[in-house]
Design a protein around this motif. Structure first.
Motif, PDB file in Angstrom:
ATOM      1  N   LEU A 110     -11.130  -5.162  -6.710  1.00  0.00           N
ATOM      2  CA  LEU A 110     -11.617  -3.786  -6.884  1.00  0.00           C
ATOM      3  C   LEU A 110     -10.802  -3.027  -7.924  1.00  0.00           C
ATOM      4  N   PHE A 111      -9.510  -3.333  -7.986  1.00  0.00           N
ATOM      5  CA  PHE A 111      -8.639  -2.666  -8.950  1.00  0.00           C
ATOM      6  C   PHE A 111      -8.776  -3.284 -10.346  1.00  0.00           C
ATOM      7  N   SER A 112      -8.945  -4.585 -10.415  1.00  0.00           N
ATOM      8  CA  SER A 112      -8.901  -5.309 -11.684  1.00  0.00           C
ATOM      9  C   SER A 112     -10.209  -5.257 -12.473  1.00  0.00           C
ATOM     10  N   ALA A 113     -11.303  -4.924 -11.833  1.00  0.00           N
ATOM     11  CA  ALA A 113     -12.613  -4.871 -12.485  1.00  0.00           C
ATOM     12  C   ALA A 113     -13.290  -3.560 -12.084  1.00  0.00           C
ATOM     13  N   GLU A 114     -14.455  -3.291 -12.683  1.00  0.00           N
ATOM     14  CA  GLU A 114     -15.188  -2.083 -12.288  1.00  0.00           C
ATOM     15  C   GLU A 114     -15.273  -2.060 -10.775  1.00  0.00           C
ATOM     16  N   PRO A 115     -14.935  -1.019 -10.125  1.00  0.00           N
ATOM     17  CA  PRO A 115     -14.717   0.352 -10.556  1.00  0.00           C
ATOM     18  C   PRO A 115     -13.252   0.708 -10.810  1.00  0.00           C
ATOM     19  N   PHE A 116     -12.342  -0.269 -10.935  1.00  0.00           N
ATOM     20  CA  PHE A 116     -10.911  -0.024 -11.155  1.00  0.00           C
ATOM     21  C   PHE A 116     -10.371   0.922 -10.071  1.00  0.00           C
ATOM     22  N   PHE A 117     -10.673   0.557  -8.852  1.00  0.00           N
ATOM     23  CA  PHE A 117     -10.380   1.390  -7.680  1.00  0.00           C
ATOM     24  C   PHE A 117      -8.947   1.200  -7.202  1.00  0.00           C
ATOM     25  N   ILE A 118      -8.247   2.301  -6.992  1.00  0.00           N
ATOM     26  CA  ILE A 118      -6.898   2.289  -6.424  1.00  0.00           C
ATOM     27  C   ILE A 118      -6.950   3.030  -5.097  1.00  0.00           C
ATOM     28  N   ALA A 119      -6.438   2.418  -4.060  1.00  0.00           N
ATOM     29  CA  ALA A 119      -6.519   3.018  -2.716  1.00  0.00           C
ATOM     30  C   ALA A 119      -5.265   3.804  -2.376  1.00  0.00           C
ATOM     31  N   ARG A 120      -5.469   4.898  -1.740  1.00  0.00           N
ATOM     32  CA  ARG A 120      -4.373   5.677  -1.148  1.00  0.00           C
ATOM     33  C   ARG A 120      -4.167   5.221   0.294  1.00  0.00           C
ATOM     34  N   GLU A 121      -5.245   4.725   0.887  1.00  0.00           N
ATOM     35  CA  GLU A 121      -5.199   4.258   2.281  1.00  0.00           C
ATOM     36  C   GLU A 121      -6.220   3.144   2.450  1.00  0.00           C
ATOM     37  N   VAL A 122      -5.876   2.141   3.242  1.00  0.00           N
ATOM     38  CA  VAL A 122      -6.796   1.061   3.586  1.00  0.00           C
ATOM     39  C   VAL A 122      -6.857   0.979   5.096  1.00  0.00           C
ATOM     40  N   LYS A 123      -8.074   1.037   5.627  1.00  0.00           N
ATOM     41  CA  LYS A 123      -8.285   0.931   7.069  1.00  0.00           C
ATOM     42  C   LYS A 123      -9.189  -0.253   7.361  1.00  0.00           C
ATOM     43  N   ILE A 124      -8.740  -1.134   8.209  1.00  0.00           N
ATOM     44  CA  ILE A 124      -9.564  -2.257   8.638  1.00  0.00           C
ATOM     45  C   ILE A 124     -10.449  -1.759   9.775  1.00  0.00           C
ATOM     46  N   THR A 125     -11.754  -1.868   9.588  1.00  0.00           N
ATOM     47  CA  THR A 125     -12.699  -1.378  10.595  1.00  0.00           C
ATOM     48  C   THR A 125     -13.092  -2.469  11.583  1.00  0.00           C
TER      49      THR A 125
END
Length: 179
Positions: A110-125
């Motif tokens: 997610l970070f390395s390709a579109e959308p180049f997303f960086i998370a502030r928090e990750v929650k396992i649902t």
């Protein structure tokens, strides 16, 4: 460490106040890009040419979440990341190690390709430790160099020296990332 004529102290940009060699202390701020936010349940351990993420939690699920946050915090100062959007991921494995590997790899993608997303928090649902499946949500935003300081590029997740201690009260996870 005893000093010798051959010994040259490396400048990592911070003082190793406690002398443990494991990186900056949790409160270290000045110019750092590998900041460990206060209250985090992860640390960085030195490893030849790479870095080892060590996370812990009250459950294995929580330790996996903290390992993901350690990875994102190594790439930028996550204190500057706002929770403006979400990204959902799913991961499967053949055992707990491959599950952790694929979980982190999906987030790295997610970070390395579109959308180049960086998370502030990750929650396992959803965390299925018997069938080795995870569903998770990342809360963050698109990485922007004008807003987010560039830390160290994470090239890949590795199986090298990966360990998961689910039988300990702290549920420790160790993962080496290729930088």
């Amino acid at each position: 460490m005893a000093e010798s004529e051959d010994y040259v102290e490396e400048d990592y940009g911070y003082d190793d106040y406690d002398g443990d060699g494991r990186g900056p202390p949790a409160g270290w701020v000045e110019g750092d890009t590998h900041h460990v936010p206060e209250g985090s349940q992860f640390e960085y351990l030195d490893h030849t040419a790479d870095v080892q993420l060590h996370s812990w939690g009250d459950s294995l699920k929580e330790s996996f979440e903290w390992n993901a946050m350690a990875m994102f915090a190594y790439m930028t100062d996550i204190r500057k990341v706002e929770k403006l959007e979400t990204q959902e991921i799913e991961a499967e494995g053949d055992d707990l190690k491959s599950l952790l590997f694929h979980f982190l790899d999906e987030l790295l993608f997610l970070f390395s390709a579109e959308p180049f997303f960086i998370a502030r928090e990750v929650k396992i649902t959803e965390f299925d430790a018997e069938n080795f499946k995870i569903k998770a949500i990342g809360y963050g935003e698109t990485f922007d160099l004008s807003k987010h300081p560039q830390g160290t590029e994470v090239k890949a997740i590795t199986y090298s020296a990966m360990n998961i201690y689910e039988d300990k009260p702290t549920h420790d996870c160790f993962v080496i990332i290729d930088i």
